[in-house]
Scaffold this motif. Structure first.
Motif, PDB file in Angstrom:
ATOM      1  N   LEU A  31     -50.322   5.056  31.956  1.00 15.55           N
ATOM      2  CA  LEU A  31     -49.869   3.664  32.029  1.00 15.55           C
ATOM      3  C   LEU A  31     -50.967   2.801  31.425  1.00 15.55           C
ATOM      4  N   SER A  32     -50.632   1.986  30.431  1.00 12.69           N
ATOM      5  CA  SER A  32     -51.630   1.056  29.918  1.00 12.69           C
ATOM      6  C   SER A  32     -51.206  -0.357  30.252  1.00 12.69           C
ATOM      7  N   ILE A  33     -52.185  -1.143  30.667  1.00 10.34           N
ATOM      8  CA  ILE A  33     -51.928  -2.510  31.120  1.00 10.34           C
ATOM      9  C   ILE A  33     -52.860  -3.426  30.346  1.00 10.34           C
ATOM     10  N   SER A  34     -52.375  -4.576  29.943  1.00 11.25           N
ATOM     11  CA  SER A  34     -53.293  -5.585  29.415  1.00 11.25           C
ATOM     12  C   SER A  34     -52.977  -6.926  30.075  1.00 11.25           C
ATOM     13  N   VAL A  35     -54.016  -7.713  30.226  1.00 13.97           N
ATOM     14  CA  VAL A  35     -53.859  -9.010  30.891  1.00 13.97           C
ATOM     15  C   VAL A  35     -54.911  -9.962  30.342  1.00 13.97           C
ATOM     16  N   PHE A  36     -54.512 -11.204  30.172  1.00 11.37           N
ATOM     17  CA  PHE A  36     -55.419 -12.234  29.666  1.00 11.37           C
ATOM     18  C   PHE A  36     -55.682 -13.250  30.770  1.00 11.37           C
ATOM     19  N   ILE A  37     -56.953 -13.521  31.010  1.00 13.17           N
ATOM     20  CA  ILE A  37     -57.349 -14.539  31.984  1.00 13.17           C
ATOM     21  C   ILE A  37     -57.819 -15.757  31.196  1.00 13.17           C
ATOM     22  N   PRO A  38     -57.099 -16.879  31.277  1.00  7.60           N
ATOM     23  CA  PRO A  38     -57.478 -18.044  30.469  1.00  7.60           C
ATOM     24  C   PRO A  38     -58.859 -18.563  30.852  1.00  7.60           C
ATOM     25  N   PRO A  39     -59.508 -19.246  29.914  1.00  7.54           N
ATOM     26  CA  PRO A  39     -60.841 -19.773  30.210  1.00  7.54           C
ATOM     27  C   PRO A  39     -60.788 -20.839  31.297  1.00  7.54           C
ATOM     28  N   SER A  40     -61.831 -20.893  32.100  1.00  7.35           N
ATOM     29  CA  SER A  40     -61.938 -21.931  33.129  1.00  7.35           C
ATOM     30  C   SER A  40     -63.409 -22.054  33.499  1.00  7.35           C
ATOM     31  N   GLY A  41     -63.737 -23.029  34.305  1.00  4.25           N
ATOM     32  CA  GLY A  41     -65.135 -23.266  34.674  1.00  4.25           C
ATOM     33  C   GLY A  41     -65.722 -22.159  35.527  1.00  4.25           C
ATOM     34  N   ARG A  42     -64.838 -21.470  36.255  1.00  4.59           N
ATOM     35  CA  ARG A  42     -65.279 -20.364  37.113  1.00  4.59           C
ATOM     36  C   ARG A  42     -64.212 -19.280  37.031  1.00  4.59           C
ATOM     37  N   CYS A  43     -64.604 -18.016  36.862  1.00  2.00           N
ATOM     38  CA  CYS A  43     -63.584 -16.976  36.670  1.00  2.00           C
ATOM     39  C   CYS A  43     -63.462 -16.003  37.831  1.00  2.00           C
TER      40      CYS A  43
END
Ligand code: 3EB
Length: 307
Positions: A31-43
Motif C-alpha cells: 500500500l502506498s500513501i501520499s499526503v501533503f501538509i500545507p505550510p503553516s507557522g507550526r507543523c
C-alpha cells in the motif's frame, strides 16, 4: 529538492483511493500513501494528525507494517513561528504520534530531507507481505534516543527495515549520513562525510549487524539495487556522483538529488534498497525498468512527487 519524482508501477491490478487527507494506491502486497501538509507557522499538530491517519489506514486496510517513509520538508532548516527549526517542529509531531498510537511494527525506515516547495509531503510504503524487522546501527545512537540538543523530541525512525517475504527479502536502508553516536562528524569535509556515510551503510547491512537483529543475511554496497543520494550543495554533485558510482557497483540506478538536509551541518545523505534474489517489489521498480522486458504495465500508481 526539486525536479525529482518517484513513479511506482505495478503489473498487478491496483486499487486507488482517498481517505481523510490521504491518497493511496495498492496492489496485493503493498500500500502506498501520499499526503501533503500545507505550510503553516507550526507543523507539529498537523504532522501528528497525519500520522494518526496513516496508522489508521494501514491498520484497518490490512497492510499493517510500514516498511518505508519519506518526508520532503519545505524550509527544513528555517524557523517556525516560535523560532523552532521546521525539522524539529516536525519531529515533535511525529514523536507524539508514535507515543500516543504505538504502531505494531516498531520504528520504520525513513528519509527526512528538504524540499524546495512549501509544506511537507509524506510518502509511505506499507505491506502485508511478510515479516518486518527494524535494524539499528551499533555505531549510532538510535535516532529515537537522540539527546534534546537536536530538538525537543527525537526523530522516530530506524536505520533500516528488513522485510522477509516469500518472493525474496527486501532491505530498505533509511537516509544515512555522517553521524557517529549522535554527533555529526567531518563537519565541512565532503569526502570525510561521504566516507563515513558509506561506512555506516556497510555496518548497517553487514552480516554481524543483521545477525544481531535476528536476520540471516550479509550485504555490501555492491548489493544495492536502488540508491538515492541527497546532496546539499549543487557544486558537490559531480564529486559525490563519481564516488557513488564507483562503490555501488551492482549497477543500480544511482540517482542524485540536490536537497537541504535535516541538520545544517550535513552535506550528504544516502538511502537505498537491496532486493534479495532480485525480488524488488514491483512498486519499487522504476517506470523505465519493467520486470519483464516489453511487458506492458497494466496499471500505474499515481505519481508520488516532491513539490
Ligand atoms: C540522521 O541519521 C540523519 O527524520 O525521518 C535520516 C533518515 C535522517 C530519516 C527522519 C532523518 C530522518 O539523523 C537524518
Amino acid at each position: 529538492m526539486i525536479g525529482s519524482c518517484d513513479t511506482w508501477s505495478s503489473a498487478d491490478a491496483v486499487g486507488t483511493g482517498a481517505e481523510w487527507s490521504l491518497r493511496y494506491t495498492h496492489d496485493d502486497d503493498f500500500l502506498s500513501i501520499s499526503v501533503f501538509i500545507p505550510p503553516s507557522g507550526r507543523c507539529a499538530e498537523a504532522v501528528r494528525d497525519v500520522y494518526a491517519e496513516i496508522f489508521a489506514l494501514t491498520g484497518w486496510s490490512g497492510y499493517p507494517d510500514i516498511c518505508r517513509l519519506w518526508h520532503y520538508i519545505g524550509d527544513i532548516n528555517g524557523a517556525n513561528a516560535d523560532g523552532l527549526e521546521t525539522y524539529r517542529d516536525f519531529c515533535v509531531g511525529r514523536a507524539r504520534a508514535f507515543e500516543e498510537l504505538r504502531p505494531p511494527f516498531g520504528m520504520p525506515a525513513a528519509t527526512g530531507v528538504g524540499s524546495s516547495g512549501e509544506g511537507i509531503t509524506v510518502c509511505v510504503l506499507a505491506t502485508r507481505a511478510g515479516r518486518l524487522t527494524a535494524i539499528e546501527n551499533p555505531d549510532q545512537v538510535p535516532a529515537y534516543h537522540y539527546p534534546t540538543r537536536y530538538g525537543p523530541r527525537p526523530p522516530s525512525f530506524a536505520r533500516a527495515g528488513y522485510l522477509e517475504r516469500a518472493e525474496g527479502d527486501v532491505l530498505f536502508l533509511s537516509g544515512t549520513a555522517s553521524i557517529v553516536g549522535h554527533e555529526t562528524v567531518h563537519v565541512g569535509d565532503l569526502h570525510g562525510q561521504l566516507d563515513r556515510t558509506l561506512t555506516n551503510i556497510r555496518t548497517v547491512v553487514g552480516g554481524p549487524n543483521l545477525a544481531r537483529h535476528g536476520v540471516d543475511g550479509h550485504f555490501g554496497l555492491a548489493d544495492f539495487d536502488r540508491v538515492k543520494v541527497y546532496v546539499r550543495h549543487a557544486e558537490h554533485l559531480p564529486a559525490v556522483e563519481a564516488v557513488c558510482r564507483a562503490v555501488f557497483t551492482g549497477d543500480p540506478a544511482v540517482e542524485l538529488v540536490r536537497a537541504d538536509l535535516c541538520r545544517s551541518d550535513l552535506l550528504v545523505e544516502v538511502e537505498g534498497v537491496i532486493a534479495v534474489r532480485g525480488a524488488l517489489p514491483r512498486v519499487l521498480r522504476r517506470a523505465d525498468q519493467p520486470d519483464r522486458a516489453g511487458a506492458p504495465t497494466l496499471a500505474q500508481a499515481p505519481v508520488v512527487s516532491a513539490p
